[in-house]
Design a protein around this motif. Sequence first.
Motif, mmCIF file in Angstrom:
data_model
loop_
_atom_site.group_PDB
_atom_site.id
_atom_site.type_symbol
_atom_site.label_atom_id
_atom_site.label_comp_id
_atom_site.label_asym_id
_atom_site.label_seq_id
_atom_site.Cartn_x
_atom_site.Cartn_y
_atom_site.Cartn_z
ATOM 1 N N LYS A 62 -20.936 -105.800 79.097
ATOM 2 C CA LYS A 62 -19.818 -106.589 78.564
ATOM 3 C C LYS A 62 -18.606 -106.535 79.488
ATOM 4 N N ILE A 63 -18.384 -105.363 80.105
ATOM 5 C CA ILE A 63 -17.205 -105.209 80.965
ATOM 6 C C ILE A 63 -17.555 -105.382 82.446
ATOM 7 N N GLY A 64 -18.813 -105.762 82.744
ATOM 8 C CA GLY A 64 -19.217 -106.002 84.118
ATOM 9 C C GLY A 64 -19.307 -104.751 84.964
ATOM 10 N N ASP A 65 -19.670 -103.639 84.365
ATOM 11 C CA ASP A 65 -19.744 -102.344 85.038
ATOM 12 C C ASP A 65 -21.194 -102.051 85.414
ATOM 13 N N LEU A 66 -21.598 -102.435 86.622
ATOM 14 C CA LEU A 66 -22.984 -102.256 87.050
ATOM 15 C C LEU A 66 -23.347 -100.789 87.162
ATOM 16 N N GLU A 67 -22.402 -99.966 87.566
ATOM 17 C CA GLU A 67 -22.663 -98.529 87.652
ATOM 18 C C GLU A 67 -22.983 -97.957 86.274
ATOM 19 N N GLY A 68 -22.249 -98.430 85.254
ATOM 20 C CA GLY A 68 -22.501 -97.983 83.890
ATOM 21 C C GLY A 68 -23.853 -98.450 83.377
ATOM 22 N N VAL A 69 -24.239 -99.686 83.733
ATOM 23 C CA VAL A 69 -25.562 -100.187 83.345
ATOM 24 C C VAL A 69 -26.642 -99.305 83.967
ATOM 25 N N GLY A 70 -26.448 -98.955 85.245
ATOM 26 C CA GLY A 70 -27.402 -98.092 85.914
ATOM 27 C C GLY A 70 -27.520 -96.733 85.251
ATOM 28 N N GLY A 71 -26.371 -96.173 84.839
ATOM 29 C CA GLY A 71 -26.393 -94.880 84.161
ATOM 30 C C GLY A 71 -27.142 -94.937 82.846
ATOM 31 N N ALA A 72 -26.927 -96.024 82.091
ATOM 32 C CA ALA A 72 -27.625 -96.167 80.813
ATOM 33 C C ALA A 72 -29.130 -96.308 81.036
ATOM 34 N N LEU A 73 -29.527 -97.127 82.007
ATOM 35 C CA LEU A 73 -30.949 -97.318 82.295
ATOM 36 C C LEU A 73 -31.592 -96.017 82.785
ATOM 37 N N ASN A 74 -30.855 -95.260 83.566
ATOM 38 C CA ASN A 74 -31.365 -93.975 84.047
ATOM 39 C C ASN A 74 -31.728 -93.075 82.870
ATOM 40 N N ASN A 75 -30.844 -93.022 81.869
ATOM 41 C CA ASN A 75 -31.102 -92.191 80.699
ATOM 42 C C ASN A 75 -32.207 -92.766 79.823
ATOM 43 N N ILE A 76 -32.283 -94.075 79.719
ATOM 44 C CA ILE A 76 -33.383 -94.695 78.981
ATOM 45 C C ILE A 76 -34.712 -94.312 79.619
ATOM 46 N N GLY A 77 -34.760 -94.325 80.948
ATOM 47 C CA GLY A 77 -35.978 -93.942 81.645
ATOM 48 C C GLY A 77 -36.387 -92.510 81.367
ATOM 49 N N ILE A 78 -35.400 -91.608 81.279
ATOM 50 C CA ILE A 78 -35.695 -90.202 80.991
ATOM 51 C C ILE A 78 -36.319 -90.058 79.602
ATOM 52 N N VAL A 79 -35.783 -90.800 78.623
ATOM 53 C CA VAL A 79 -36.331 -90.729 77.265
ATOM 54 C C VAL A 79 -37.731 -91.330 77.227
ATOM 55 N N LYS A 80 -37.916 -92.450 77.898
ATOM 56 C CA LYS A 80 -39.236 -93.097 77.899
ATOM 57 C C LYS A 80 -40.286 -92.179 78.519
ATOM 58 N N LYS A 81 -39.911 -91.438 79.551
ATOM 59 C CA LYS A 81 -40.840 -90.481 80.136
ATOM 60 C C LYS A 81 -41.181 -89.397 79.120
ATOM 61 N N ALA A 82 -40.167 -88.909 78.385
ATOM 62 C CA ALA A 82 -40.408 -87.879 77.379
ATOM 63 C C ALA A 82 -41.325 -88.386 76.275
#
Length: 280
Positions: free
Chosen positions: A221-241
């Motif tokens: 929403k705020i155009g923060d690509l770094e923040g999107v990357g951080g969220a996806l990084n954590n989503i990936g960690i949960v999906k692996k778990a």
Amino acid sequence: MSIGTRLGRRLLALSLSFTVVVPALNQPAYSAPAAQNSSDQQALRPLTEKYGATLAAGDLEGMRQLWDPQSPDLNARLRFYQGVFTNVRVEFVSLNVTRLEVTGDKAVSHLTTDERQLDKRTGVPWATRDVFHGVCRALEWIKTDAGWKIEREYKVQDALAAKLEAAGSEQERDELLAKEQVLVTDTLAGTLITRGQQSQMRGDYEKALRSFRLAQAVSEKIGDLEGVGGALNNIGIVKKAQYDYEQALSAQQKALALFEAVGTKRGAALALDNLTPVYR
């Protein structure tokens, strides 16, 4: 344990995004005599700024002097900050008092900052992000014989994050974000990520994913690509778990691409580290 997981746990322990029970975001103002209100506000503004100065200095004793010694929150808050100051130095890029409301012998002030959280030994940021914007700390005050003293402190973004997580629909979420636009910054996304990490460590993966996806939505929403990357990084960690390796791989690859696009080497390193066990 991956570097990403270790960093997440360290950030959970030391992040200023502590989880508390907070009141509603919008509170009605008390209609007190204007002259008295003005005098109290003039006293509270420098006290609020002084509290910010003690945070930046890591001055626990200075913080204690600003608190009401009878506050039930005092000891817990000082223990929390003692843990923070052991490893982290808070550096304010900007500091403003953005709210002052007086209700008889009670008051609320907001200390809003752009800030860095740096490793005391190396000076390196604790998170992948250099600066968090619009961090809003609410201070609840009581007027005592010794003057105005703090009864309670909490981060306002915690209240909004809790409301977003509890929202029953996307429309309700969007209405909340529209109503509290001033709080919709990378700090809100970071708060949601911290809450998601807490849920993940409790084994509540669905709640963790909800928090991370909300963080992704706020960042988009705020155009923060770094923040999107951080969220996806954590989503990936949960999906692996959850042993969902295809989804984990997709999320981590997207996170890596975003971190590389914005030049965040620390984020790219974390994404690469988290990709390793997924490939294995």
